[in-house]
Design a protein around this motif. Structure first.
Motif, short mmCIF file in Angstrom:
data_model
loop_
_atom_site.label_atom_id
_atom_site.label_comp_id
_atom_site.label_asym_id
_atom_site.label_seq_id
_atom_site.Cartn_x
_atom_site.Cartn_y
_atom_site.Cartn_z
N TYR A 37 -86.92 -3.69 -43.58
CA TYR A 37 -86.83 -5.06 -44.10
C TYR A 37 -85.37 -5.49 -44.26
CZ TYR A 37 -91.79 -4.47 -45.22
OH TYR A 37 -93.14 -4.24 -45.15
N VAL A 38 -84.52 -4.56 -44.67
CA VAL A 38 -83.09 -4.86 -44.78
C VAL A 38 -82.54 -5.29 -43.43
CG1 VAL A 38 -80.81 -3.82 -45.16
CG2 VAL A 38 -82.68 -3.36 -46.77
N ASN A 39 -82.96 -4.58 -42.38
CA ASN A 39 -82.54 -4.90 -41.02
C ASN A 39 -82.87 -6.35 -40.68
OD1 ASN A 39 -81.98 -4.74 -38.21
ND2 ASN A 39 -82.49 -2.57 -38.22
N ILE A 40 -84.08 -6.76 -41.02
CA ILE A 40 -84.54 -8.11 -40.69
C ILE A 40 -83.82 -9.16 -41.54
CG2 ILE A 40 -86.55 -9.64 -40.68
CD1 ILE A 40 -88.23 -6.98 -40.35
N VAL A 41 -83.73 -8.93 -42.84
CA VAL A 41 -83.07 -9.89 -43.73
C VAL A 41 -81.60 -10.02 -43.37
CG1 VAL A 41 -82.40 -10.36 -46.12
CG2 VAL A 41 -84.71 -9.54 -45.61
N ALA A 42 -80.96 -8.90 -43.07
CA ALA A 42 -79.55 -8.95 -42.67
C ALA A 42 -79.40 -9.74 -41.37
CB ALA A 42 -79.00 -7.53 -42.48
N GLY A 43 -80.36 -9.59 -40.45
CA GLY A 43 -80.33 -10.36 -39.22
C GLY A 43 -80.43 -11.85 -39.48
N ILE A 44 -81.27 -12.22 -40.45
CA ILE A 44 -81.42 -13.64 -40.81
C ILE A 44 -80.13 -14.19 -41.40
CG2 ILE A 44 -82.59 -15.22 -42.40
CD1 ILE A 44 -85.12 -13.51 -42.03
N ILE A 45 -79.51 -13.43 -42.29
CA ILE A 45 -78.28 -13.90 -42.94
C ILE A 45 -77.13 -13.99 -41.93
CG2 ILE A 45 -76.56 -13.41 -44.71
CD1 ILE A 45 -78.77 -12.06 -46.33
N LEU A 46 -76.97 -12.93 -41.11
CA LEU A 46 -75.90 -12.94 -40.11
C LEU A 46 -76.11 -14.04 -39.08
CD1 LEU A 46 -75.34 -9.12 -39.44
CD2 LEU A 46 -73.92 -10.67 -40.77
N ALA A 47 -77.38 -14.42 -38.86
CA ALA A 47 -77.67 -15.48 -37.90
C ALA A 47 -77.00 -16.79 -38.30
CB ALA A 47 -79.18 -15.69 -37.80
N GLY A 48 -76.73 -16.96 -39.57
CA GLY A 48 -76.12 -18.19 -40.05
C GLY A 48 -74.62 -18.25 -39.88
N VAL A 49 -74.05 -17.30 -39.13
CA VAL A 49 -72.60 -17.27 -38.98
C VAL A 49 -72.16 -17.49 -37.54
CG1 VAL A 49 -70.49 -15.96 -39.36
CG2 VAL A 49 -72.40 -15.76 -40.97
N ASN A 50 -72.63 -16.63 -36.61
CA ASN A 50 -72.03 -16.68 -35.27
C ASN A 50 -72.95 -17.18 -34.16
OD1 ASN A 50 -73.68 -14.40 -34.59
ND2 ASN A 50 -72.13 -13.05 -35.48
N GLY A 51 -74.25 -17.18 -34.37
CA GLY A 51 -75.15 -17.70 -33.35
C GLY A 51 -75.26 -16.86 -32.11
N ASP A 66 -75.49 -5.05 -48.06
CA ASP A 66 -75.74 -4.58 -49.42
C ASP A 66 -76.61 -5.57 -50.19
OD1 ASP A 66 -74.28 -2.27 -49.06
OD2 ASP A 66 -72.43 -3.10 -49.87
N PHE A 67 -76.36 -6.85 -49.98
CA PHE A 67 -77.17 -7.89 -50.62
C PHE A 67 -78.62 -7.82 -50.12
CE2 PHE A 67 -78.81 -12.32 -50.44
CZ PHE A 67 -78.86 -12.58 -51.80
N SER A 68 -78.79 -7.58 -48.83
CA SER A 68 -80.14 -7.43 -48.26
C SER A 68 -80.85 -6.22 -48.85
CB SER A 68 -80.06 -7.30 -46.74
OG SER A 68 -79.41 -8.41 -46.15
N LYS A 69 -80.12 -5.13 -49.05
CA LYS A 69 -80.70 -3.93 -49.67
C LYS A 69 -81.15 -4.24 -51.09
CE LYS A 69 -78.10 -0.44 -47.05
NZ LYS A 69 -77.08 0.63 -47.14
#
Length: 429
Positions: free
Chosen positions: A96-110, A81-84
């Motif tokens: 773009y939401v897909n990409i930004v969400a991927g970047i944010i989620l990347a900072g959690v589980n690797g 929702d934040f990415s949207k």
């Protein structure tokens, strides 16, 4: 000749469906049989357990658990929702939401696999509903998941660090800019796709709830801050950081979002045990095969071959050669095994050529990460196909442009080491 026979034996075992760790162990035993020295059999068990016996690797289950708890506690939804809110109102906004969400989620589980599963379950149906081609939606989602192992934390970086005694904090810091470059390259692709095929413009209804979304997303954004900030600043070790992130996601899921129950916790623990045990078994088995290769002096023979071709005198040519080899191997072998088998062979040559270990670590990580979407193996392709309910043929049709863009980003990172080493050097890591 014996090496060629062992390779053929390995691919045969893979073709008949034998689990990868068993295929690797079988190759190790077959290699010892070829050598004809039964006394070496005990070394296989020693290497198997030695490959898993590393304090550094303890961080992996905590990162996997943190990501799993985050998905089940509803924090992933809040981050999307934040990415949207950030990019959703543009043409091709959900891309773009897909990409930004991927970047944010990347900072959690690797983990690219975890990100692919989370993004596919939410964004592929949403993109199909808005009129995106389902193959493109799945291909973009698979590509976005590749950002996971590049932006810290990263399971691949932890494995590389444990094998080369490289600073995990330094590797994590080195991965930030390359991860953003990878995301930017996908955003450029989405831009051209959006205008060429008339991708829809989202309604932007999130703007009317901006304050609410921002407040709710803070709880999700704190997780990557805890992980990355703690490690880079040296306040906690990677293992401690992963444990803190897992505890944080557990508490948020239980007492804030209240979407996490006993069943969800059990499922998260089960997924963590299954994923971690799979990684550790593959690492141990690959360590046994790696020992056999060293015993036969394969790395030295390979080094002599490259030196004879004049490649060791050029760091760029050497890394491009390594990348080409990994690209081919990654088409047919699981990524953890690829990293575990090839790092001991490539790393000494890279150091001999004067390549920075952090730079080389990011190049190795990005190479094996791209293999996650490279057919026919490409695990993320199968995940987005299954979770997003998109035919695999459609995913494979649209994944190749993203592979090409990823390779361009890889070459850029190889050519300009400053992209990777600037932040670690600035932080003194």
């Amino acid at each position: 000749m014996s090496l060629l026979l062992l390779l053929l034996f390995f691919f045969f075992l893979m073709l008949i469906g034998l689990p990868l760790y068993l295929a690797l162990l079988s190759v190790a035993f077959a290699g010892i049989a070829v050598l004809g020295d039964a006394s070496l059999l005990r070394v296989v068990s020693q290497q198997l357990f030695g490959g898993m016996d590393s304090f550094t690797l303890m961080a992996i289950p905590f990162f996997v658990l943190a990501g799993s708890l985050m998905n089940r506690s509803g924090l992933t939804d809040k981050l999307i929702d934040f990415s949207k809110l950030l990019v959703g109102s543009m043409r091709g906004g959900l891309g773009y939401v897909n990409i930004v969400a991927g970047i944010i989620l990347a900072g959690v589980n690797g983990s690219a696999a975890a990100d692919a599963s989370a993004l596919s379950s939410i964004l592929i149906p949403a993109m199909k509903k808005e009129g995106y081609n389902q193959g493109y939606a799945a291909g973009l989602t698979a590509a976005s998941s590749l950002i996971g192992p590049i932006i810290p934390p990263s399971i691949f970086m932890i494995i590389y660090a444990s094998m080369t005694n490289t600073s995990i904090g330094g590797l994590f810091a080195a991965g930030v800019v390359p991860g953003l470059i990878l995301g930017l390259s996908y955003a450029v692709m989405n831009y051209f796709y959006s205008f060429r095929y008339g991708a829809p413009i989202s309604s932007g209804e999130e703007r009317s709830q901006a304050k609410k979304i921002l407040i709710q997303s803070i709880s999700g954004l704190l997780a990557p801050i805890i992980i990355i900030g703690g490690i880079v600043t040296g306040v906690v070790t990677p293992t401690e950081s992963g444990a803190l992130a897992a505890a944080y996601c557990l508490l948020i899921g239980l007492f804030y979002t209240k979407k996490l129950d006993k069943r969800g916790i059990f499922e998260a623990l089960y997924e963590t045990v299954r994923t971690t045990s799979s990684i550790f078994l593959i690492m141990g088995a690959a360590q046994a095969v790696g020992w056999l290769l060293k015993w036969e002096r394969i790395p030295q023979h390979f080094a002599g071959l490259l030196a004879g071709a004049g490649l060791t005198s050029s760091p760029v040519l050497l890394m491009l050669t390594f990348s080409a080899i990994i690209f081919v191997v990654g088409c047919f072998m699981e990524e953890v095994a690829t990293l575990t088998l090839l790092t001991p062979i490539f790393y000494p040559l890279a150091m001999q050529a004067g390549i920075d270990p952090l730079h080389f670590g990011i190049v190795m990580t990005l190479n094996v990460t791209i293999a996650l979407v490279t057919p026919p193996m490409g695990a993320c392709n199968y995940i987005v196909s299954a979770v997003g309910k998109v035919p695999l043929s459609e995913v494979l049709k649209f994944i190749w442009p993203f592979i090409a863009v990823s390779l361009v980003a890889l070459v850029l990172i190889i050519l300009f080491p400053i992209i990777t080493i600037y932040i670690p050097k600035a932080l003194g890591l």
